[in-house]
Design an enzyme around this catalytic site. Structure first.
Site, PDB file in Angstrom:
ATOM      1  N   HIS A  48     -67.463   7.712 -57.480  1.00 30.26           N
ATOM      2  CA  HIS A  48     -66.529   6.609 -57.262  1.00 30.26           C
ATOM      3  C   HIS A  48     -65.724   6.406 -58.536  1.00 30.26           C
ATOM      4  CE1 HIS A  48     -67.219   4.805 -53.243  1.00 30.26           C
ATOM      5  NE2 HIS A  48     -68.324   5.521 -53.323  1.00 30.26           N
ATOM      6  N   TYR A  60     -72.802  -1.914 -56.133  1.00 31.74           N
ATOM      7  CA  TYR A  60     -72.481  -1.103 -54.957  1.00 31.74           C
ATOM      8  C   TYR A  60     -71.018  -1.307 -54.576  1.00 31.74           C
ATOM      9  CZ  TYR A  60     -73.704   1.048 -50.421  1.00 31.74           C
ATOM     10  OH  TYR A  60     -73.812   1.865 -49.322  1.00 31.74           O
ATOM     11  N   ARG A  74     -64.978   8.177 -43.623  1.00 29.51           N
ATOM     12  CA  ARG A  74     -66.271   7.475 -43.637  1.00 29.51           C
ATOM     13  C   ARG A  74     -66.287   6.483 -44.792  1.00 29.51           C
ATOM     14  NH1 ARG A  74     -70.022   5.890 -46.872  1.00 29.51           N
ATOM     15  NH2 ARG A  74     -69.996   7.943 -47.852  1.00 29.51           N
ATOM     16  N   ASP A  75     -66.331   6.941 -46.039  1.00 29.14           N
ATOM     17  CA  ASP A  75     -66.265   6.001 -47.162  1.00 29.14           C
ATOM     18  C   ASP A  75     -64.941   5.244 -47.125  1.00 29.14           C
ATOM     19  OD1 ASP A  75     -66.748   4.716 -49.680  1.00 29.14           O
ATOM     20  OD2 ASP A  75     -67.932   6.435 -50.298  1.00 29.14           O
ATOM     21  N   HIS A 131     -64.479   1.657 -45.623  1.00 28.79           N
ATOM     22  CA  HIS A 131     -64.679   0.417 -46.386  1.00 28.79           C
ATOM     23  C   HIS A 131     -63.347  -0.162 -46.859  1.00 28.79           C
ATOM     24  CE1 HIS A 131     -69.024   0.723 -46.516  1.00 28.79           C
ATOM     25  NE2 HIS A 131     -68.967   1.933 -47.034  1.00 28.79           N
ATOM     26  N   SER A 167     -72.744   5.518 -56.201  1.00 28.11           N
ATOM     27  CA  SER A 167     -72.185   4.492 -55.313  1.00 28.11           C
ATOM     28  C   SER A 167     -71.518   3.351 -56.068  1.00 28.11           C
ATOM     29  CB  SER A 167     -73.288   3.910 -54.424  1.00 28.11           C
ATOM     30  OG  SER A 167     -74.139   4.904 -53.928  1.00 28.11           O
TER      31      SER A 167
END
Length: 346
Positions: free
Chosen positions: A206, A295, A21-22, A25, A175
């Protein structure tokens, strides 16, 4: 009140993988079906508790604003549902992007856990999604994105709202990769002052300041049972806390997590790292994200704008941070780049 969870007493951590999912990106949402199937199967065999699958911006995130994917959420979810034997199939939804109808469809495919994500000051928009997910019988977490942008006590009040709507866990979601260990500790201590002991706490780190693993360790010591991580750190910006690294560190501390670190190392190196068209690492651009508190998923958009208009990615990111842009404002990145270009030409 203090969380019921105590990692030092032998309580088991809940390991939530976000590679699918992440990690979307990091590859511009271009995972193939074979990729998600093989990665999910390896994670399942390695013992992770849950595997999150969706477009990087959650269910129905595919759009001109966020970027289109190689496949639909449903194709990815169905592929993973077919191979899981033990891990819980999880997804993420942003109210205003994904609808409750899509939540129901995900449930029909086999999703049994969902994270309902909002900006850290907007927990009130999660009420309907959390409520319907609970009505479906799903495990539900609240996900307060960009948690560094408000003070700990204010964040805790937002967490309390999510708890009141029915969230069984509430995350500190870094984030921007901008929190340090003190910031994580302060936020979880603030949660302790307002949340029920039985409401779980989670950390989503992160690695933009290279603190993803350290922040996750501190979070666990402060009562966070759910730890988000991804293979090789596959995620937005410099990535998430690298799963195989966190588990190795947890092993060194004698913590109970249920994962096979060698299998995770193999999956990271053999299945995930070869997919990176841009290395997921701390470099001058991703460091600028953490430095400016931006972000993390803005990275690839900002790099594209910088290339198009002949600008330095870092200056775009720092300006986005100065303007306090948040997730969902990806369309403003080009506007910022054009403003900077005008200033250069003036």
């Amino acid at each position: 009140m203090t969380s019921n969870f105590n990692v030092e007493a032998g309580d088991k951590l809940y390991i939530q993988d976000v590679t699918l999912r992440d990690g979307m990106h990091a590859v511009r949402h271009m995972y193939g079906i074979d990729h998600v199937r093989s990665i999910a199967s390896a994670l399942d065999k390695a013992g992770v508790d849950a595997i999150e699958v969706a477009h990087g911006d959650g269910l129905s995130g595919a759009s001109f604003n966020y970027g289109f994917g190689a496949h639909t959420d449903w194709e990815w979810l169905e592929a993973v549902a077919d191979v899981l034997e033990k891990s819980v199939l999880t997804t993420l939804i942003l109210p205003g992007v994904g609808t409750v109808e899509e939540l129901r469809r995900a449930y029909d495919i086999g999703v049994r856990s969902v994270r309902v994500a909002t900006h850290c000051t907007e927990a009130d928009v999660s009420k309907q999604h959390i409520g319907i997910a609970r009505d479906l019988g799903m495990d539900v977490s609240g996900f307060l994105m960009m948690s560094h942008m408000i003070e700990p006590e204010a964040l805790a009040q937002q967490a309390s709202l999510m708890e009141s709507y029915g969230a069984q866990c509430v995350y500190v979601t870094d984030s921007g990769g901008a929190l340090d260990m003190d910031g994580v500790k302060a936020r979880l201590e603030a949660y302790d002052r307002v949340l029920k002991p039985e409401t779980q706490r989670g950390i989503h780190a992160h690695h933009n300041l290279a603190l993803g693993v350290a922040n996750s360790i501190v979070a666990a010591q402060c009562g966070a049972v759910r730890i988000d991580a991804s293979l090789t750190g596959m995620g937005a910006g410099a990535g998430n806390a690298p799963l195989e690294v966190f588990i190795a560190a947890a092993d060194r501390k004698g913590w109970n997590h249920g994962c096979d670190v060698m299998m995770l190392m193999d999956a990271a190196e053999d299945l995930v790292r070869p997919l990176q068209d841009r290395p997921v690492r701390v470099d001058r651009e991703t460091l600028a994200l953490g430095y400016a508190g931006v972000y993390s998923s803005f990275l690839r958009h900002a790099e594209k704008a910088a290339e198009t208009y002949g600008l330095d990615t870092r200056t775009i990111l720092v300006e986005l941070g100065r303007r306090k842009m948040v997730g969902g404002q990806e369309d403003m990145i080009v506007d910022v780049a054009l403003d900077m270009l005008k200033e250069q030409q003036a």
